[in-house]
Each structure stands twice: as C-alpha cells, then as structure tokens.
Write an enzyme that holds these catalytic residues in place. Sequence first.
Site, PDB file in Angstrom:
ATOM      1  N   LEU A 240       0.834  -1.201   0.000  1.00 25.48           N
ATOM      2  CA  LEU A 240       0.000   0.000   0.000  1.00 25.48           C
ATOM      3  C   LEU A 240       0.872   1.255   0.000  1.00 25.48           C
ATOM      4  CD1 LEU A 240      -3.096  -0.705   2.295  1.00 25.48           C
ATOM      5  CD2 LEU A 240      -3.040  -0.437  -0.175  1.00 25.48           C
ATOM      6  N   CYS A 250       7.177  -9.222 -13.841  1.00 28.13           N
ATOM      7  CA  CYS A 250       6.008 -10.095 -13.667  1.00 28.13           C
ATOM      8  C   CYS A 250       4.656  -9.381 -13.762  1.00 28.13           C
ATOM      9  CB  CYS A 250       6.106 -10.830 -12.338  1.00 28.13           C
ATOM     10  SG  CYS A 250       7.448 -12.034 -12.303  1.00 28.13           S
TER      11      CYS A 250
HETATM   12  P1  NAD Z   1      14.920 -15.045 -16.325  1.00 30.55           P
HETATM   13  O1  NAD Z   1      14.792 -14.381 -17.639  1.00 30.55           O
HETATM   14  O2  NAD Z   1      15.643 -14.347 -15.221  1.00 30.55           O
HETATM   15  O3  NAD Z   1      15.635 -16.462 -16.506  1.00 30.55           O
HETATM   16  C1  NAD Z   1      15.284 -17.415 -17.437  1.00 30.55           C
HETATM   17  C2  NAD Z   1      16.491 -18.257 -17.800  1.00 30.55           C
HETATM   18  O4  NAD Z   1      16.055 -19.348 -18.607  1.00 30.55           O
HETATM   19  C3  NAD Z   1      17.533 -17.505 -18.596  1.00 30.55           C
HETATM   20  O5  NAD Z   1      18.797 -17.630 -17.952  1.00 30.55           O
HETATM   21  C4  NAD Z   1      17.524 -18.217 -19.952  1.00 30.55           C
HETATM   22  O6  NAD Z   1      18.782 -18.233 -20.587  1.00 30.55           O
HETATM   23  C5  NAD Z   1      17.062 -19.599 -19.559  1.00 30.55           C
HETATM   24  N1  NAD Z   1      16.514 -20.431 -20.639  1.00 30.55           N
HETATM   25  C6  NAD Z   1      15.675 -20.092 -21.649  1.00 30.55           C
HETATM   26  N2  NAD Z   1      15.381 -21.168 -22.402  1.00 30.55           N
HETATM   27  C7  NAD Z   1      16.029 -22.219 -21.859  1.00 30.55           C
HETATM   28  C8  NAD Z   1      16.134 -23.599 -22.193  1.00 30.55           C
HETATM   29  N3  NAD Z   1      15.488 -24.121 -23.237  1.00 30.55           N
HETATM   30  N4  NAD Z   1      16.908 -24.394 -21.417  1.00 30.55           N
HETATM   31  C9  NAD Z   1      17.585 -23.880 -20.360  1.00 30.55           C
HETATM   32  N5  NAD Z   1      17.518 -22.583 -20.002  1.00 30.55           N
HETATM   33  C10 NAD Z   1      16.754 -21.764 -20.741  1.00 30.55           C
HETATM   34  O7  NAD Z   1      13.445 -15.410 -15.880  1.00 30.55           O
HETATM   35  P2  NAD Z   1      12.836 -15.412 -14.393  1.00 30.55           P
HETATM   36  O8  NAD Z   1      12.627 -14.003 -13.949  1.00 30.55           O
HETATM   37  O9  NAD Z   1      13.615 -16.341 -13.549  1.00 30.55           O
HETATM   38  O10 NAD Z   1      11.388 -16.016 -14.680  1.00 30.55           O
HETATM   39  C11 NAD Z   1      11.195 -17.378 -15.043  1.00 30.55           C
HETATM   40  C12 NAD Z   1       9.725 -17.722 -14.882  1.00 30.55           C
HETATM   41  O11 NAD Z   1       9.354 -17.575 -13.506  1.00 30.55           O
HETATM   42  C13 NAD Z   1       8.764 -16.801 -15.640  1.00 30.55           C
HETATM   43  O12 NAD Z   1       7.650 -17.562 -16.040  1.00 30.55           O
HETATM   44  C14 NAD Z   1       8.334 -15.791 -14.599  1.00 30.55           C
HETATM   45  O13 NAD Z   1       7.071 -15.229 -14.885  1.00 30.55           O
HETATM   46  C15 NAD Z   1       8.268 -16.663 -13.358  1.00 30.55           C
HETATM   47  N6  NAD Z   1       8.439 -15.938 -12.092  1.00 30.55           N
HETATM   48  C16 NAD Z   1       9.359 -14.943 -11.984  1.00 30.55           C
HETATM   49  C17 NAD Z   1       9.543 -14.296 -10.772  1.00 30.55           C
HETATM   50  C18 NAD Z   1      10.532 -13.166 -10.649  1.00 30.55           C
HETATM   51  O14 NAD Z   1      10.445 -12.417  -9.659  1.00 30.55           O
HETATM   52  N7  NAD Z   1      11.463 -12.993 -11.552  1.00 30.55           N
HETATM   53  C19 NAD Z   1       8.772 -14.671  -9.659  1.00 30.55           C
HETATM   54  C20 NAD Z   1       7.866 -15.717  -9.793  1.00 30.55           C
HETATM   55  C21 NAD Z   1       7.689 -16.343 -11.007  1.00 30.55           C
END
Ligand code: NAD
Length: 420
Positions: A240, A250
Amino acid sequence: IGTGYVGLTTGACLAHLGHDVVCADIDEEKVAGLSRGEVPIVEEGLGDLVVEGIANGRLRFVVGSFEAVSDCQAAFLCVPTPQGGDGSVDLSFIETAAAEMAEAMPPDALVVNKSTVPVGSTQVVERVMQRRDVAVVSNPEFLREGSAVQDFLFPDRIVIGSDDRAAAEKVASFYDSVEAPVLITDPASAETIKYASNAFLATKLSFVNALAAVCEGVGADVNDVVKGLGYDRRIGHQYLQPGPGWGGSCFPKDTSALLHIAESGGYDFRFLGGVIAVNEEQFSRVAEKARHAAGGALAGSTVAVWGLTFKAGTDDMRDSPALSVIDRLLADGATVRAFDPTVAAHRGGLDERVEVGTDPLAVCGGAHVLMVLTEWSEFADVEPDDVAALMAGRGLVDTRNLLDRDAWTGRGFDYYGIGR
Ligand code: NAD
C-alpha cells in the site's frame, strides 16, 4: 531448467535443503560463471548458497537441459514466459525446453512447472513431451526479487497442481524441510492462483496510487491515510505504498495474461483492465509532476533521475516504472541523466539518450529537476545542500515519498511527492 531469478534461486535453495541439483541454461557464459560461483544477478544471500552448493557437491551447472535431466527424479521448468504480441503468454521457451527434455528424461520422472504459465499449460507440456510415464505438475513460484532466497526458504504457501495425487505428493516431499502450508489442487487452480496473486497485488498498488490522486485533490496526506487504512487487519499495510506506478518482469505481463485467460474463459475482466489503465495513468501523472517542477515544460530542461530498477534490492530493470517515466520525459524534450546503485553502465531497456552516472551527486550537475524513481534507502541519506550546490533548478519529484520533505523544502527545493 533456466538459471534466472527463479531457476537459480530454486536450484541453490533445493541444494541447500539437501537435494542434488543440476542447473541447466542455454547461456554458456552464464553457466561458466555460475560454475565458478559467480552469480550474475543482485539477490541477497544467493551467492552464498551457490558457493555452498558447489563446495559440498550438491549443485552444478550445465549447458542445455538434455544433460541436466538425464538422471533426474524431477525437472523444474524455470524458463521465461514473456508476453506475446497480443498480450497473451508466449509459451515458446516452455515448449522448446519440454521438447529437449522429452528424449532425455528417465522413466517415471516428473516435470514441475515453476514458470508462470496460463491455465492449460500442464497439458501443453504433456503434449509436447509425449511421455505417458512422465507426470507434469504445476508448482507456481511466489518469490519476490530482492528477497528471493528468504521467500523460497520461508514461503507463505506452497501450491501444487496435479490430477495425479502421487505425483503431487512427490513434489511436496521435495519441500519437506520447509515450513509452510501445502495446498494441492487441480492444475488449472494452481495456475490461476499465481495470476490471481499478482493481479491482486497490482490492484492494491493501483488502488493506493488512485487514492494518492484523491489525497492531492482534497489536501490529505496519503502516507497518513495508508497508515490508518493498514491498521485494519482485513487490509494490512503491505503493498500500500504509493509510487511511480508498478512494473517489473512479472506484474505487467501477468495482469495482461489474466485478462486474456479470463477472456478465453468467457469473462470480460473489465475491473482488471481498470487496474492496468490506472497504472498507465500513473506514469503520465508522474511525468506531469516533473513538468510542473521544471516550471511548466520539460523541453530544454535536464532531469536527474535517482533509481532505474523496478524496486530496491534488485538489479532488474525489466519493465521498470522508471523506464516508463523516463520515456515520457524524453518525449517531452528533457535531457535525462540517471544513477542507480546496481546499474553501472547503460543497458537494455534504457533509452540510449540517457546518460548513466556513477553516483547520485554526479548526475545532478546543472539539472533543473531531480526525480526519485526507485526507493533505494541510500538516497534518503544524501544531503540536500550538496545537491542544491550542483543543480541549476530546485524542482524535486519524489515518487517514493522517500526523502525528508521538510528538510528538502527547507533548503529551497520545490518538493512534489505522491499523494501529499
Ligand atoms: P529469467 O529471464 O531471469 O531467466 C530465465 C532463464 O532461462 C535464462 O537464464 C535463460 O537463458 C534460460 N533459458 C531459456 N530457455 C532455456 C532452455 N530451453 N533451457 C535452459 N535454459 C533456458 O526469468 P525469471 O525471472 O527467472 O522467470 C522465469 C519464470 O518464472 C517466468 O515464467 C516468470 O514469470 C516466473 N516468475 C518470476 C519471478 C521473478 O520475480 N522474476 C517470480 C515468480 C515467477
């Protein structure tokens, strides 16, 4: 699979909890660095856990998912799920990773979907993998950047979605040493819980920003209003705080995805559309404050910006509200110089015209307006006199209500907060 904010935290924390973890990424440089214990992101406590995991042999890093899954009980999918062109979710990273894993996974292993994915994605992974022996389970992640390790090890809840009870319980068992309520649901409900949580948090932020506009109109102070509001235990104080608008990697994509998910389910979620619209307005309201602070127009003015990341405690600039505000300042003809404690040089997402400085005072020279866009606490420690000595003007827009208003106005600054 994927060693970003979620994958690396998941891998390092699961290793810390005593599991043997292999983290895979397609980014070879990242894998090489991680194997040496070098964590490429700012996240409190994560570096220590990575070093600990490597040292005790429970954590290693490989290129590509094929090698990572060949001897696993479960593969946690933590790859990106960006917004597609029409606002829906782009599942191509999920599909590519699933296809890679399909051939290598041992019999009866599990795929755990940690990425945020729309309802029906469990079946998408099953369809791509074509492995009847491999159960696909939804296990959405709720960690917040800046406190990811803490959130993973001490979560509010663990949500597991599967129609296969044994598979769900197996996933729950990986978290045996974590103390949190475990909720086992069907896959659609688990997937919906994640979007609902983010949409509700975004709603709180849009609500308080709209309330801040009301406070400005009627002469109330939103800081006090929120304090009084939050003492109501049905409401609470969290999420808030008014600000420049919400963003990050996200909320924008997940709210947009939920609009699409609702539509595909036959419901026009107009309310959520309003939450998103209020946020867009907030970026413009903040830019309007900068215009006022510059004396009516930004063309020809220099704006010093403190803070680029979407919040304090992270180096993540993806969809940062600071960038949305800066784009508006530039469109109005301002020159923008910016400082952020975790952004050492110019990088992706930030307009090339923005000069990045190395300390808060360095960007203030000759500026007409100073804007605080991220709530880094160290900004509150800067002496107003030191800034005044450098600036050409006295405009100050504090979008986080972070600075001591009286101290800065006392030094001649024309202070604009949010909702005060
Ligand atoms: P990010 O971009 O930080 O990391 C993703 C990683 O996946 C990258 O290092 C990329 O190189 C790798 N990658 C892509 N394709 C691949 C493959 N085929 N094999 C192996 N590695 C591969 O993403 P993130 O922020 O960690 O988010 C990941 C997921 O989690 C998303 O769906 C996001 O919405 C969700 N999420 C994120 C958060 C957050 O705060 N960042 C919180 C909760 C959920």
